[in-house]
Design a protein around this motif. Structure first.
Motif, PDB file in Angstrom:
ATOM      1  N   TYR A 286      49.011  69.274  35.495  1.00 55.32           N
ATOM      2  CA  TYR A 286      49.899  68.630  36.636  1.00 55.32           C
ATOM      3  C   TYR A 286      48.601  67.696  37.579  1.00 55.32           C
ATOM      4  N   ASP A 287      47.120  68.342  37.385  1.00 52.65           N
ATOM      5  CA  ASP A 287      46.060  67.672  38.429  1.00 52.65           C
ATOM      6  C   ASP A 287      44.943  66.917  37.889  1.00 52.65           C
ATOM      7  N   ILE A 288      45.572  66.178  36.736  1.00 50.56           N
ATOM      8  CA  ILE A 288      44.660  65.565  35.641  1.00 50.56           C
ATOM      9  C   ILE A 288      44.737  64.131  35.724  1.00 50.56           C
ATOM     10  N   ASP A 289      43.494  63.366  36.275  1.00 48.92           N
ATOM     11  CA  ASP A 289      43.420  62.091  36.533  1.00 48.92           C
ATOM     12  C   ASP A 289      43.058  60.785  35.495  1.00 48.92           C
ATOM     13  N   ILE A 290      42.845  61.463  34.443  1.00 49.54           N
ATOM     14  CA  ILE A 290      42.317  60.834  33.301  1.00 49.54           C
ATOM     15  C   ILE A 290      43.557  59.737  32.115  1.00 49.54           C
ATOM     16  N   PRO A 291      43.445  58.620  32.418  1.00 52.35           N
ATOM     17  CA  PRO A 291      44.164  56.976  32.685  1.00 52.35           C
ATOM     18  C   PRO A 291      45.221  57.475  31.059  1.00 52.35           C
ATOM     19  N   GLU A 292      44.286  57.992  29.474  1.00 57.74           N
ATOM     20  CA  GLU A 292      44.468  59.012  28.381  1.00 57.74           C
ATOM     21  C   GLU A 292      45.834  60.321  28.726  1.00 57.74           C
ATOM     22  N   PHE A 296      49.743  60.671  27.519  1.00 59.61           N
ATOM     23  CA  PHE A 296      50.382  61.629  26.620  1.00 59.61           C
ATOM     24  C   PHE A 296      51.415  61.908  27.540  1.00 59.61           C
ATOM     25  N   LEU A 297      51.095  62.733  29.027  1.00 60.02           N
ATOM     26  CA  LEU A 297      51.670  63.244  29.989  1.00 60.02           C
ATOM     27  C   LEU A 297      53.314  62.867  30.015  1.00 60.02           C
ATOM     28  N   GLU A 298      53.416  61.472  29.594  1.00 60.70           N
ATOM     29  CA  GLU A 298      54.894  60.683  30.194  1.00 60.70           C
ATOM     30  C   GLU A 298      54.964  60.339  28.692  1.00 60.70           C
ATOM     31  N   GLY A 365      36.192  68.277  26.156  1.00 60.99           N
ATOM     32  CA  GLY A 365      35.919  69.760  26.552  1.00 60.99           C
ATOM     33  C   GLY A 365      37.070  70.206  27.398  1.00 60.99           C
ATOM     34  N   ALA A 366      36.313  71.355  28.294  1.00 58.99           N
ATOM     35  CA  ALA A 366      37.600  71.675  28.664  1.00 58.99           C
ATOM     36  C   ALA A 366      37.464  71.764  30.277  1.00 58.99           C
ATOM     37  N   PHE A 367      38.597  71.842  30.882  1.00 58.09           N
ATOM     38  CA  PHE A 367      38.523  72.804  32.197  1.00 58.09           C
ATOM     39  C   PHE A 367      38.564  73.700  32.564  1.00 58.09           C
ATOM     40  N   VAL A 368      37.618  73.775  33.579  1.00 60.67           N
ATOM     41  CA  VAL A 368      37.348  74.978  34.732  1.00 60.67           C
ATOM     42  C   VAL A 368      37.968  75.209  35.935  1.00 60.67           C
ATOM     43  N   GLY A 369      38.162  76.050  36.248  1.00 61.64           N
ATOM     44  CA  GLY A 369      38.774  76.406  37.722  1.00 61.64           C
ATOM     45  C   GLY A 369      39.031  77.591  38.219  1.00 61.64           C
ATOM     46  N   THR A 370      39.965  77.791  39.130  1.00 61.14           N
ATOM     47  CA  THR A 370      39.766  79.022  40.160  1.00 61.14           C
ATOM     48  C   THR A 370      41.447  79.105  39.752  1.00 61.14           C
ATOM     49  N   THR A 371      41.864  80.485  39.830  1.00 58.24           N
ATOM     50  CA  THR A 371      43.698  80.795  39.762  1.00 58.24           C
ATOM     51  C   THR A 371      43.819  81.618  41.101  1.00 58.24           C
ATOM     52  N   ALA A 372      44.967  79.873  41.629  1.00 58.74           N
ATOM     53  CA  ALA A 372      45.716  80.200  42.491  1.00 58.74           C
ATOM     54  C   ALA A 372      47.083  80.545  42.309  1.00 58.74           C
ATOM     55  N   LEU A 373      48.154  80.180  43.950  1.00 55.94           N
ATOM     56  CA  LEU A 373      49.293  80.138  43.932  1.00 55.94           C
ATOM     57  C   LEU A 373      49.927  79.011  44.330  1.00 55.94           C
ATOM     58  N   ARG A 374      50.879  78.692  43.860  1.00 57.25           N
ATOM     59  CA  ARG A 374      51.520  77.643  44.410  1.00 57.25           C
ATOM     60  C   ARG A 374      52.795  77.354  43.607  1.00 57.25           C
ATOM     61  N   ASP A 375      54.224  77.429  45.060  1.00 58.89           N
ATOM     62  CA  ASP A 375      55.248  77.116  44.623  1.00 58.89           C
ATOM     63  C   ASP A 375      55.625  78.297  44.092  1.00 58.89           C
ATOM     64  N   GLY A 376      55.308  79.449  44.055  1.00 58.17           N
ATOM     65  CA  GLY A 376      55.575  80.769  43.222  1.00 58.17           C
ATOM     66  C   GLY A 376      54.715  81.526  42.516  1.00 58.17           C
ATOM     67  N   GLY A 378      50.980  80.397  39.112  1.00 58.95           N
ATOM     68  CA  GLY A 378      49.732  80.222  39.102  1.00 58.95           C
ATOM     69  C   GLY A 378      49.702  78.426  38.986  1.00 58.95           C
ATOM     70  N   VAL A 379      48.896  78.815  39.565  1.00 58.17           N
ATOM     71  CA  VAL A 379      47.882  77.066  39.131  1.00 58.17           C
ATOM     72  C   VAL A 379      46.040  77.618  38.693  1.00 58.17           C
ATOM     73  N   MET A 380      45.624  76.409  38.351  1.00 56.76           N
ATOM     74  CA  MET A 380      44.388  76.177  38.886  1.00 56.76           C
ATOM     75  C   MET A 380      43.875  74.727  39.250  1.00 56.76           C
ATOM     76  N   SER A 381      43.252  75.789  40.568  1.00 54.98           N
ATOM     77  CA  SER A 381      42.742  74.613  41.634  1.00 54.98           C
ATOM     78  C   SER A 381      41.632  74.669  41.455  1.00 54.98           C
ATOM     79  N   ASP A 382      40.846  73.645  41.668  1.00 50.04           N
ATOM     80  CA  ASP A 382      39.265  72.308  41.775  1.00 50.04           C
ATOM     81  C   ASP A 382      39.545  72.356  40.496  1.00 50.04           C
ATOM     82  N   PRO A 383      40.136  72.025  39.525  1.00 50.36           N
ATOM     83  CA  PRO A 383      39.551  72.018  38.103  1.00 50.36           C
ATOM     84  C   PRO A 383      38.946  70.768  38.220  1.00 50.36           C
ATOM     85  N   LYS A 384      37.442  71.105  37.273  1.00 53.75           N
ATOM     86  CA  LYS A 384      36.878  70.148  36.866  1.00 53.75           C
ATOM     87  C   LYS A 384      36.858  70.174  35.776  1.00 53.75           C
TER      88      LYS A 384
END
Length: 406
Positions: A286-292, A296-298, A365-376, A378-384
């Motif tokens: 939900y937070d990936i801004d890579i064109p490819e 794929f998501l669409e 590669g892979a994404f690293v972030g911190t778990t958080a709650l959003r809209d009830g 779990g999500v990854m916040s500030d993913p890199k």
């Protein structure tokens, strides 16, 4: 005097002869490329159902575009039973009975190692899609096996900067007691000790895969009074661990670093019970801004009316990798395909990556972030996004890790 054949009959006969000669050639040109894929579908459905959809999407895209050099892809999937012996038997059936051109797949590390060993002995191309053990590309590596996903070493190394920055001294570890969990725990201890020599490992819980008795495990960790935990549990074991730790408040004020726990397959089922503040590897689709990835998501949502999981990415990229390799090799000849994969560049949903010639590991590669709650949930916040190449040993260092004969 015998009457000559009419001109039309002669022409028709000639056309039939030419057609008869041409049919085998046309059939050969259109003969499908057969990918033999095996995986633990019954044992690990949370990851592998989306994985299968990702593969199917890639096959449909490739075939709709004309296939590979005019040849369509045919995917032949089998369940490996989550067992090394069964997996080798299934691989043999795919090669001998189904006459597949390549092998791909596997999820569990010990199963992947068994199929990799089979591929090396039988000289069959094998792309290990998911198993993470470092042995596949290093200690037990062979000419015929390549691996797509970032390895155990790579993902631990991605998490290490956060673990070091936390500056916690007393660490506990919990992991599934098989190849993946064991290697992850050993790698973490080694890398953290190198970076922080005064660290102490005060507890270690190795649990049966898929059979976690969460109460005693959580209590044992709590009794050791760690100020940090490294977790390698996943799937149902992770859910049991999180819920029991929450019930007992066993991880309050404890810093947690956790492999794979940011993957939707494992984070989403926890819903509002998802942990907060864990540093994880995962897939924040939900937070990936890579064109490819947007493309794929669409396509994935259009095909399935659902959002992708990390398994979707792995399945999709597995097929795209094989297609790119066969196109580069000019066919499915095993030796040419192996040569083509060494240094193969692929464009996937996370952008471009390469299969290294030195150890056959993809640099995805892979994404690293911190778990958080959003809209009830779990999500990854500030993913890199961490590029795989940045956490891999150099080609020179790989020579000491990989058998020279392979």
């Amino acid at each position: 005097m015998r009457r000559p054949y009419p001109l039309r009959a002669v022409a028709a006969g000639a056309m039939l002869i030419l057609a008869a000669i041409g049919v085998p050639h046309a059939a050969r040109a259109a003969e499908p490329i057969r990918i033999g894929e095996l995986n633990s579908y019954k044992a690990q459905p949370a990851f592998l159902d989306p994985y299968r959809k990702g593969m199917q999407l890639a096959v449909e895209e490739i075939n709709a575009a004309g296939g590979i050099n005019g040849r369509p892809i045919e995917l032949i999937s089998r369940d490996d039973g989550g067992n090394p012996g069964d997996a080798v038997r299934v691989a043999e059936e795919l090669v001998t009975r189904e006459r597949v051109d390549v092998l791909a797949g596997t999820f569990l590390s010990h199963v992947g190692l068994a199929v990799a060993g089979y591929a090396g002995k039988r000289k069959v191309f094998f792309l290990a899609a998911e198993p993470l053990t470092d042995k596949i590309t290093w200690a037990d590596g062979n000419r015929y096996t390549f691996r797509l996903r970032p390895s155990t070493y790579m993902q631990v190394a991605m998490l290490l900067p956060e673990a070091v920055a936390a500056n916690r001294k007393r660490w506990a570890l919990v992991y599934p007691n098989y190849e993946y969990g064991q290697s992850a725990a050993e790698t973490f201890k080694t890398l953290l000790k190198q970076a922080q020599p005064d660290v102490e490992f005060v507890a270690e819980q190795a649990t049966p895969l898929g059979k976690l008795d969460a109460g005693p495990v959580v209590q044992a960790l709590a009794d050791a009074k760690p100020d940090a935990v490294f977790n390698v549990l996943f799937a149902a074991d992770l859910a049991r661990f999180v819920r029991e730790a929450d019930n007992r408040r066993a991880l309050e004020n404890v810093f947690v670093v956790s492999l794979l726990s940011g993957e939707p397959e494992y984070l989403d089922p926890l819903k509002g019970e998802a942990p907060v503040g864990w540093v994880v590897t995962g897939y924040p689709w939900y937070d990936i801004d890579i064109p490819e990835h947007k493309t794929f998501l669409e396509a994935y949502r259009k095909a399935y009316g659902d959002y992708p999981r990390l398994g979707s990415i792995v399945g999709y990229t597995t097929i795209k990798s094989i297609a790119a390799g066969i196109a580069k090799a000019g066919g499915t000849d095993t030796e040419k395909l192996v040569d083509a994969f060494e240094g193969l560049d692929v464009l996937g949903p996370f952008g471009p990556f390469t299969y290294r010639a030195s150890d056959h590991q993809a640099t995805i590669g892979a994404f690293v972030g911190t778990t958080a709650l959003r809209d009830g949930g779990g999500v990854m916040s500030d993913p890199k996004y961490v590029d795989g190449l940045s956490v891999l040993p150099s080609d020179a260092e790989v020579k000491a890790l990989r058998p020279a004969q392979n």
